[in-house]
Scaffold this active site. Structure first.
Site, PDB file in Angstrom:
ATOM      1  N   ARG A 100       8.841   8.771   2.153  1.00 58.46           N
ATOM      2  CA  ARG A 100       7.629   9.675   1.861  1.00 58.46           C
ATOM      3  C   ARG A 100       7.120  10.406   2.925  1.00 58.46           C
ATOM      4  O   ARG A 100       7.076  11.624   2.674  1.00 58.46           O
ATOM      5  CB  ARG A 100       6.665   8.498   0.998  1.00 58.46           C
ATOM      6  N   GLN A 113      -8.282  10.937  -2.612  1.00 60.26           N
ATOM      7  CA  GLN A 113      -7.506   9.772  -2.494  1.00 60.26           C
ATOM      8  C   GLN A 113      -6.037  10.077  -1.925  1.00 60.26           C
ATOM      9  O   GLN A 113      -5.334   9.024  -1.984  1.00 60.26           O
ATOM     10  CB  GLN A 113      -7.318   9.435  -3.938  1.00 60.26           C
ATOM     11  N   ASN A 114      -5.767  11.172  -1.538  1.00 62.21           N
ATOM     12  CA  ASN A 114      -4.270  11.445  -0.948  1.00 62.21           C
ATOM     13  C   ASN A 114      -4.344  10.938   0.342  1.00 62.21           C
ATOM     14  O   ASN A 114      -5.232  10.969   0.957  1.00 62.21           O
ATOM     15  CB  ASN A 114      -4.062  12.947  -1.272  1.00 62.21           C
ATOM     16  N   HIS A 167      -8.077   6.554   0.547  1.00 67.25           N
ATOM     17  CA  HIS A 167      -6.991   5.880   0.627  1.00 67.25           C
ATOM     18  C   HIS A 167      -6.188   5.833   1.719  1.00 67.25           C
ATOM     19  O   HIS A 167      -4.925   5.404   1.894  1.00 67.25           O
ATOM     20  CB  HIS A 167      -6.308   6.147  -0.597  1.00 67.25           C
ATOM     21  N   CYS A 215       4.683  -4.260  16.897  1.00 65.09           N
ATOM     22  CA  CYS A 215       3.418  -4.006  17.551  1.00 65.09           C
ATOM     23  C   CYS A 215       3.721  -4.435  19.256  1.00 65.09           C
ATOM     24  O   CYS A 215       4.115  -5.348  19.682  1.00 65.09           O
ATOM     25  CB  CYS A 215       2.213  -4.852  17.177  1.00 65.09           C
ATOM     26  N   ASN A 261      -7.383  19.716 -14.406  1.00 64.10           N
ATOM     27  CA  ASN A 261      -6.282  19.020 -14.766  1.00 64.10           C
ATOM     28  C   ASN A 261      -5.402  19.671 -15.872  1.00 64.10           C
ATOM     29  O   ASN A 261      -6.105  20.060 -16.743  1.00 64.10           O
ATOM     30  CB  ASN A 261      -6.752  17.633 -15.081  1.00 64.10           C
TER      31      ASN A 261
HETATM   32  C1  BJW Z   1      -2.349  18.180 -11.645  1.00 68.19           C
HETATM   33  C2  BJW Z   1      -1.179  18.654 -11.474  1.00 68.19           C
HETATM   34  C3  BJW Z   1      -1.546  20.127 -10.892  1.00 68.19           C
HETATM   35  C4  BJW Z   1      -0.366  17.117 -12.322  1.00 68.19           C
HETATM   36  N1  BJW Z   1      -2.590  20.341 -10.781  1.00 68.19           N
HETATM   37  N2  BJW Z   1      -3.667  18.281 -11.622  1.00 68.19           N
HETATM   38  C5  BJW Z   1      -8.864  -3.667 -13.540  1.00 68.19           C
HETATM   39  C6  BJW Z   1      -9.748  -2.975 -13.834  1.00 68.19           C
HETATM   40  C7  BJW Z   1     -10.340  -2.138 -12.822  1.00 68.19           C
HETATM   41  C8  BJW Z   1     -10.218  -2.416 -11.456  1.00 68.19           C
HETATM   42  C9  BJW Z   1      -8.817  -3.079 -11.275  1.00 68.19           C
HETATM   43  C10 BJW Z   1      -8.131  -3.920 -12.239  1.00 68.19           C
HETATM   44  N3  BJW Z   1      -7.024  -4.602 -11.766  1.00 68.19           N
HETATM   45  C11 BJW Z   1      -6.943  -4.393 -10.447  1.00 68.19           C
HETATM   46  C12 BJW Z   1      -7.903  -3.505 -10.105  1.00 68.19           C
HETATM   47  C13 BJW Z   1      -8.301  -2.812  -8.827  1.00 68.19           C
HETATM   48  C14 BJW Z   1      -7.338  -1.636  -8.559  1.00 68.19           C
HETATM   49  C15 BJW Z   1      -7.185  -0.854  -9.630  1.00 68.19           C
HETATM   50  O1  BJW Z   1      -7.887   0.177  -9.754  1.00 68.19           O
HETATM   51  N4  BJW Z   1      -6.271  -0.995 -10.389  1.00 68.19           N
HETATM   52  C16 BJW Z   1      -5.939  -0.211 -11.510  1.00 68.19           C
HETATM   53  C17 BJW Z   1      -4.642   0.799 -11.466  1.00 68.19           C
HETATM   54  C18 BJW Z   1      -6.059  -0.900 -12.718  1.00 68.19           C
HETATM   55  N5  BJW Z   1      -7.953  -1.048  -7.259  1.00 68.19           N
HETATM   56  C19 BJW Z   1      -7.590  -1.623  -5.954  1.00 68.19           C
HETATM   57  O2  BJW Z   1      -6.939  -2.637  -6.003  1.00 68.19           O
HETATM   58  C20 BJW Z   1      -8.531  -0.837  -5.056  1.00 68.19           C
HETATM   59  N6  BJW Z   1      -9.118  -1.887  -4.289  1.00 68.19           N
HETATM   60  C21 BJW Z   1     -10.161  -2.388  -4.840  1.00 68.19           C
HETATM   61  O3  BJW Z   1     -10.438  -2.654  -5.856  1.00 68.19           O
HETATM   62  O4  BJW Z   1     -10.722  -3.135  -3.879  1.00 68.19           O
HETATM   63  C22 BJW Z   1     -11.587  -4.244  -4.163  1.00 68.19           C
HETATM   64  C23 BJW Z   1     -10.577  -5.610  -4.267  1.00 68.19           C
HETATM   65  C24 BJW Z   1     -10.327  -6.269  -3.177  1.00 68.19           C
HETATM   66  C25 BJW Z   1      -9.674  -7.454  -3.297  1.00 68.19           C
HETATM   67  C26 BJW Z   1      -9.081  -7.862  -4.572  1.00 68.19           C
HETATM   68  C27 BJW Z   1      -9.295  -6.924  -5.865  1.00 68.19           C
HETATM   69  C28 BJW Z   1     -10.173  -5.785  -5.613  1.00 68.19           C
HETATM   70  C29 BJW Z   1      -7.278  -0.086  -3.929  1.00 68.19           C
HETATM   71  C30 BJW Z   1      -6.632   0.906  -4.794  1.00 68.19           C
HETATM   72  C31 BJW Z   1      -5.577   1.633  -3.729  1.00 68.19           C
HETATM   73  C32 BJW Z   1      -4.737   2.461  -4.658  1.00 68.19           C
HETATM   74  N7  BJW Z   1      -3.709   2.884  -3.675  1.00 68.19           N
HETATM   75  C33 BJW Z   1      -2.611   3.728  -4.078  1.00 68.19           C
HETATM   76  C34 BJW Z   1      -1.652   3.848  -3.083  1.00 68.19           C
HETATM   77  C35 BJW Z   1      -1.832   4.456  -1.775  1.00 68.19           C
HETATM   78  C36 BJW Z   1      -0.858   4.742  -0.588  1.00 68.19           C
HETATM   79  C37 BJW Z   1       0.351   5.364  -1.031  1.00 68.19           C
HETATM   80  O5  BJW Z   1       0.248   6.739  -1.195  1.00 68.19           O
HETATM   81  O6  BJW Z   1       1.225   4.993  -1.304  1.00 68.19           O
HETATM   82  O7  BJW Z   1      -3.388   5.013  -4.107  1.00 68.19           O
HETATM   83  S1  BJW Z   1      -2.096   3.792  -5.804  1.00 68.19           S
HETATM   84  C38 BJW Z   1      -2.095   5.444  -6.018  1.00 68.19           C
HETATM   85  O8  BJW Z   1      -3.170   5.540  -7.193  1.00 68.19           O
HETATM   86  C39 BJW Z   1      -2.552   5.989  -5.142  1.00 68.19           C
HETATM   87  C40 BJW Z   1      -3.525   7.208  -5.467  1.00 68.19           C
HETATM   88  O9  BJW Z   1      -4.523   7.736  -4.377  1.00 68.19           O
HETATM   89  C41 BJW Z   1      -4.137   6.423  -6.722  1.00 68.19           C
HETATM   90  C42 BJW Z   1      -4.751   7.391  -7.622  1.00 68.19           C
HETATM   91  O10 BJW Z   1      -3.728   8.130  -8.242  1.00 68.19           O
HETATM   92  P1  BJW Z   1      -4.013   9.727  -8.558  1.00 68.19           P
HETATM   93  O11 BJW Z   1      -4.161  10.676  -7.240  1.00 68.19           O
HETATM   94  O12 BJW Z   1      -4.934   9.834  -9.630  1.00 68.19           O
HETATM   95  O13 BJW Z   1      -2.615  10.110  -9.187  1.00 68.19           O
HETATM   96  P2  BJW Z   1      -1.908  10.085 -10.437  1.00 68.19           P
HETATM   97  O14 BJW Z   1      -0.575  10.193 -10.406  1.00 68.19           O
HETATM   98  O15 BJW Z   1      -2.574   8.714 -11.508  1.00 68.19           O
HETATM   99  O16 BJW Z   1      -2.698  11.022 -11.351  1.00 68.19           O
HETATM  100  C43 BJW Z   1      -2.258  12.613 -11.129  1.00 68.19           C
HETATM  101  C44 BJW Z   1      -2.994  13.392 -11.991  1.00 68.19           C
HETATM  102  O17 BJW Z   1      -2.817  14.715 -11.548  1.00 68.19           O
HETATM  103  C45 BJW Z   1      -2.498  13.492 -13.423  1.00 68.19           C
HETATM  104  O18 BJW Z   1      -3.886  13.489 -14.339  1.00 68.19           O
HETATM  105  C46 BJW Z   1      -2.121  14.806 -13.701  1.00 68.19           C
HETATM  106  O19 BJW Z   1      -2.024  15.329 -15.067  1.00 68.19           O
HETATM  107  C47 BJW Z   1      -2.596  15.484 -12.607  1.00 68.19           C
HETATM  108  N8  BJW Z   1      -1.660  16.700 -12.432  1.00 68.19           N
HETATM  109  N9  BJW Z   1       0.198  18.184 -11.780  1.00 68.19           N
HETATM  110  C48 BJW Z   1      -3.633  19.480 -11.108  1.00 68.19           C
HETATM  111  N10 BJW Z   1      -0.461  21.089 -10.614  1.00 68.19           N
HETATM  112 ZN    ZN Z   2      -0.534  -6.125  17.094  1.00 64.88          ZN
END
Ligand code: BJW
Ligand code: ZN
Length: 250
Positions: A73, A104-105, A122, A150, A216
């Site tokens: 990536r 979030q990017n 993120h 490391c 969006n």
């Molecule tokens: C366009 C377009 C164009 C297309 N123009 N728009 C149940 C309920 C609630 C929460 C949870 C749950 N179970 C687990 C959780 C917690 C979990 C969570 O939220 N899960 C849900 C999925 C259910 N969250 C976490 O774990 C977070 N931490 C946390 O909660 O800490 C507390 C905790 C601690 C210990 C234990 C438990 C909790 C951390 C979340 C980390 C997310 N990480 C990622 C990967 C990052 C690294 C990487 O890049 O690899 O972050 S996942 C991924 O999703 C990435 C993104 O930042 C994130 C959000 O995605 P995003 O940006 O919204 O993208 P898409 O693809 O979803 O949407 C794209 C949009 O663009 C669409 O709407 C399209 O229509 C649109 N689009 N083209 C404009 N041209």
């Molecule tokens: Zn180390």
């Protein structure tokens, strides 16, 4: 450029804004060629399982696979450029007293586009650190291993991004909460708003009395809290919106 009609009230709100927040997700980088996560067919999670690649457990189980996926990536992101959506957000800084990007990017494209106040919720794919001693590991100093070791403690080096189950960087989260106190306009751009806690920000913004504007091409769960919904690609909608609000500027 195609002529687009925007609500004149929205244009007035933008012109009189003192502080604009732009909350962004993967969609804002889609037109640069970076796949989103959840779009059907093209999203990363249509081809890969998040639990195998974006969790601390996955890295412990199979560090090489996770490291190589992020290396792939990173190479993809190295090749791309900011698109007109990133550039319009950066250009807003010349039109409004203060603009804060809350993203979030992990691709760093907002900063490359010229945005100066960017909060990365993120993390950042170009930052690496040791899983054991947390020492940052600059890219140019990384060894060949997958993952590299490391130099201080021999631990595995991991990408500096936030995986599922991990907390968001505390300083970034605090700054984002502070922005909600002062921003009068809150754009929600290119995010499915499914991942917490980031997805709670637009709801908070609305309950703090901010004007929430959704950009969006698809409907999202946050449409109901937005006062304005601009249906389209951010790389098309945002430049057209700036042109409509400030027709005499550049
Ligand atoms: C366009 C377009 C164009 C297309 N123009 N728009 C149940 C309920 C609630 C929460 C949870 C749950 N179970 C687990 C959780 C917690 C979990 C969570 O939220 N899960 C849900 C999925 C259910 N969250 C976490 O774990 C977070 N931490 C946390 O909660 O800490 C507390 C905790 C601690 C210990 C234990 C438990 C909790 C951390 C979340 C980390 C997310 N990480 C990622 C990967 C990052 C690294 C990487 O890049 O690899 O972050 S996942 C991924 O999703 C990435 C993104 O930042 C994130 C959000 O995605 P995003 O940006 O919204 O993208 P898409 O693809 O979803 O949407 C794209 C949009 O663009 C669409 O709407 C399209 O229509 C649109 N689009 N083209 C404009 N041209
Ligand atoms: Zn180390």
């Amino acid at each position: 450029m195609q002529s687009v009609h925007f609500d004149p009230e929205l244009l007035d709100i933008l012109r009189s804004a003192r502080h604009v927040a732009a909350f962004t997700g993967a969609g804002v980088s889609a037109e640069s060629g970076i796949p989103t996560f959840r779009d059907a067919q093209t999203g990363l999670w249509a081809k890969y399982r998040a639990e195998d690649l974006a969790t601390p457990e996955a890295f412990r189980r199979d560090p090489a696979t996770v490291w190589n996926w992020y290396a792939w990536r990173r190479e993809l992101m190295r090749e791309v450029k900011p698109n007109p959506g990133h550039l319009a957000i950066a250009a807003l800084e010349r039109l409004v007293p203060r603009v804060t990007v809350i993203t979030q990017n992990v691709d760093g494209l907002h900063a490359r586009a010229g945005s100066t106040e960017v909060i990365e919720l993120h993390g950042n794919i170009w930052h690496n650190l040791c899983v054991d001693c947390r020492t940052p590991a600059p890219e140019e100093a990384l060894g060949d291993g997958a993952p590299p070791a490391c130099p201080h403690c021999g631990g595995h080096i991991r990408p500096g991004v936030v995986w599922f189950g991990e907390s968001l960087p505390a300083a970034a989260w605090t700054r984002a909460a502070e922005v909600l106190e002062t921003a009068d306009v809150f754009f929600c751009i290119g995010t499915s708003s499914l991942v917490e806690p980031a997805a709670s920000l637009p709801r908070h913004a609305r309950s703090c009395g901010r004007t929430v504007i959704q950009v969006n091409p698809e409907a999202t769960g946050h449409d109901e809290i937005a006062q304005y919904i601009l249906r389209g690609k951010s790389g098309e909608v945002l430049p057209a919106l700036l042109k409509a609000a400030w027709p005499h500027v550049g």
